[in-house]
Design an enzyme around this catalytic site. Structure first.
Site, short mmCIF file in Angstrom:
data_model
loop_
_atom_site.label_atom_id
_atom_site.label_comp_id
_atom_site.label_asym_id
_atom_site.label_seq_id
_atom_site.Cartn_x
_atom_site.Cartn_y
_atom_site.Cartn_z
N SER A 41 21.04 -10.69 6.71
CA SER A 41 21.73 -9.47 6.30
C SER A 41 20.81 -8.80 5.29
CB SER A 41 23.07 -9.82 5.66
OG SER A 41 23.60 -8.69 5.04
N ARG A 42 20.22 -7.68 5.68
CA ARG A 42 19.14 -7.14 4.85
C ARG A 42 19.61 -6.36 3.64
NH1 ARG A 42 17.17 -5.46 9.83
NH2 ARG A 42 16.21 -7.25 10.81
N VAL A 43 20.83 -5.87 3.65
CA VAL A 43 21.25 -5.10 2.47
C VAL A 43 22.47 -5.69 1.77
CG1 VAL A 43 20.30 -2.94 3.30
CG2 VAL A 43 22.67 -3.49 3.78
N THR B 221 19.54 -1.80 13.18
CA THR B 221 20.58 -2.26 12.26
C THR B 221 19.97 -2.88 11.00
OG1 THR B 221 20.62 -4.25 13.63
CG2 THR B 221 22.36 -2.64 13.99
N ASP B 222 20.85 -3.22 10.05
CA ASP B 222 20.40 -3.78 8.77
C ASP B 222 20.51 -5.29 8.75
OD1 ASP B 222 20.31 -1.07 7.65
OD2 ASP B 222 22.49 -1.20 7.71
#
Ligand code: ATP
Ligand code: MG
Length: 511
Positions: free
Chosen positions: A367-369, A341-342
């Site tokens: 939350s990477r994006v 997941t991102d």
């Protein structure tokens, strides 16, 4: 029946002939026979050209799909609890993979993973049947994640923004509020153009009922679809449920629409996969899961995407849920899912026990994006919060035994306590963008510093209910703006200030 009776072509011709005389489906290309049946798995001989995941029909009703292909037999998972099937029952292949109905006719309905209604007798409206296993969009068909999905939960929208097309894992121990976060996110979509699909895998029926009831009461159920394979459903149905849910949600993504899918939860799905794999005698790997479990979940979640403008610009955002055991994020399935997941929202049972709701562990969540997708106004006011809050958590630990004289540290701790109080949020009390911006701006300007943390929940409620009267038109002004300008910000902070005074008023009046 086996291949040794003649060449494959002869055999096929014979079975086609025989097929014409049977009640089995006419498009079937071959006929096999159940050799053995136990625990929802049938071992079938005589289906030489069956493909993986092909839908199989059993004589006398019932269906299943091919899960493992051996040289001389096929292992099929039954899609229902079928007592009529026994050794000797005839089986036909269909040449098709398992399919589900898709289309707007599913909106507002509760269905099983094959599209059969569970809410009322009336069948669902079907526009087309799509395979549950579909290719994820290629990179070239995708666009950057740039628009937010508002969950209405302050701690997520401010610190871990979700973007449309993102995959964000919700992970935590049992009963730490995982489902509640996902349900609030679904409920908040009543203010947006996002269609929600909730997939229940292996949940207790009462828990699923509670989710449906909550959405019916607080959300927009006519824009939600519930795909339910509860703990009592056949393992085959539970296995297929997340894939069916994605296919149903993709219908909207592929038509330029926006969808959000919640899979509750993938830990139970992994357990079902392990159970089926052990029954079909696949070699067990780490923690007894078969080696392909990573691939199963990766190819599922890969289907969440933001499509480029040439492909309609639609999006599918995924919120898979996973359960941990004693907070162990490094177990096999959690590490798999974290890497697929991102980002992840980590819920902590100690925070939950300490009444922090939602019990989000700010240090471990990420939350990477989504950061790029955050509304600029919200980014402006939430910028420092994360840092301030993490610093406070550390300071709090060091100063637990008291004796702080430094006024700067005292102020930092006071601010941190107010951030913590602000990030607490009951269920079904989602906040709109303007409420979130006002509260955070007021916090940044020190408006809340004079307020006891215990009264902040009341302020949050008042802001949600009355901000419009104190700052009329602010919501529209903010929605149309690229950023938060000084005048609007000042108006919002003043409005929160007045509300704060109103709350403090009666308390001050007391002697
Ligand atoms: P399970 O592991 O059983 O699936 P879960 O992690 O999904 O549990 P929930 O069922 O969402 O957890 O929540 C557990 C309990 O915590 C519920 O009783 C719920 O009402 C309560 N709860 C969750 N979030 C909040 C919140 N923000 N405010 C108040 N109560 C909450
Ligand atoms: Mg749950």
């Amino acid at each position: 029946m086996s291949l040794s009776e003649g060449s494959a072509a002869d055999w096929l011709a014979r079975s086609r002939e025989r097929l014409a005389r049977t009640e089995l489906s006419p498009e079937a290309v071959s006929i096999g026979r159940v050799e053995q049946i136990a625990d929802g798995i049938a071992r079938i001989s005589g289906l030489p050209d069956v493909r993986l995941n092909e839908l199989l029909h059993f004589e006398g009703g019932g269906s299943g799909f091919a899960l493992a292909l051996d040289a001389d037999a096929v292992s099929a998972v039954l899609l229902d609890d079928q007592t009529a099937i026994e050794a000797g029952t005839r089986v036909s292949g269909t040449g098709q993979e398992v399919r589900v109905p898709v289309g707007p006719g599913l909106l507002g309905r509760v269905i099983d993973p094959l599209g059969r209604p569970l809410d009322r007798d009336e069948p669902v409206g079907v526009e087309a049947y799509h395979s549950v296993e579909r290719q994820a969009p290629a990179i070239i068909e995708r666009d950057l994640v740039s628009e937010p999905v508002e969950t209405g939960i302050l701690v997520i929208d401010a610190l871990f923004t979700l973007g449309r097309g993102q995959r964000e894992l919700i992970i935590g121990d049992r009963a730490t509020g995982k489902t509640s976060i996902a349900v609030d996110a679904i409920i908040n979509q009543k203010h947006s153009d996002i269609i929600s699909v909730y997939v229940a895998v292996g949940q207790r029926a009462t828990a699923v009922e509670r989710v449906i009831e909550a959405v019916r009461q607080h959300g927009a159920p006519e824009r939600c679809i519930f795909v339910v394979a509860s703990a009592a459903a056949a393992p085959g149905l539970q296995w297929i449920a997340p894939f069916a849910g994605f296919t149903i949600a993709e219908y909207f993504r592929d038509r330029g629409g926006h969808a959000l899918i919640v899979v509750d939860d993938l830990t139970k799905h992994a357990a079902t996969h392990r159970e089926l794999a052990l029954l079909t005698r696949e070699p067990p790997g780490r923690e007894a899961y078969p080696g392909d479990i990573f691939y199963v979940h990766a190819r599922l979640l890969e289907r969440a995407a933001k499509l480029s403008a040439e492909h309609g610009g639609g999006s599918l955002t995924a919120l898979p849920i996973a359960e941990t055991d004693a907070g162990n994020l490094s177990a096999y399935i959690p590490t798999n899912l974290i890497s697929i997941t991102d980002g992840q929202i980590v819920l902590d049972s100690r925070l939950f026990a300490a009444n922090q709701r939602p019990a989000v562990d700010v240090g471990l969540s990420v939350s990477r994006v989504g950061g790029k997708a955050q509304y600029p106004a919200l980014r402006q006011v939430s910028g420092r919060i994360r840092l301030d809050y993490s610093q406070f958590l550390e300071l709090e630990m060091f100063t637990r035994f008291g004796g702080i004289s430094d006024t700067r540290i005292k102020a930092e701790i006071a601010r941190g306590e107010r951030i913590r109080a602000l990030l607490m949020q009951p269920r079904f009390a989602t906040l709109s963008l303007v409420d979130q911006v006002s509260l955070l701006a007021a916090l940044g300007d020190g408006v809340l510093d004079g307020m006891p943390p215990a009264r902040i929940p009341e302020l949050r409620e008042r802001v949600a209910a009355q901000l419009d009267t104190y700052a009329p038109g602010a919501a529209q002004a903010l929605a149309g703006a690229d950023a938060l300008d000084g005048t609007l910000r000042a108006r919002l902070v003043t409005a929160v200030g007045s509300l704060a005074k109103d709350i403090a008023g009666p308390a001050e009046a007391r002697p």
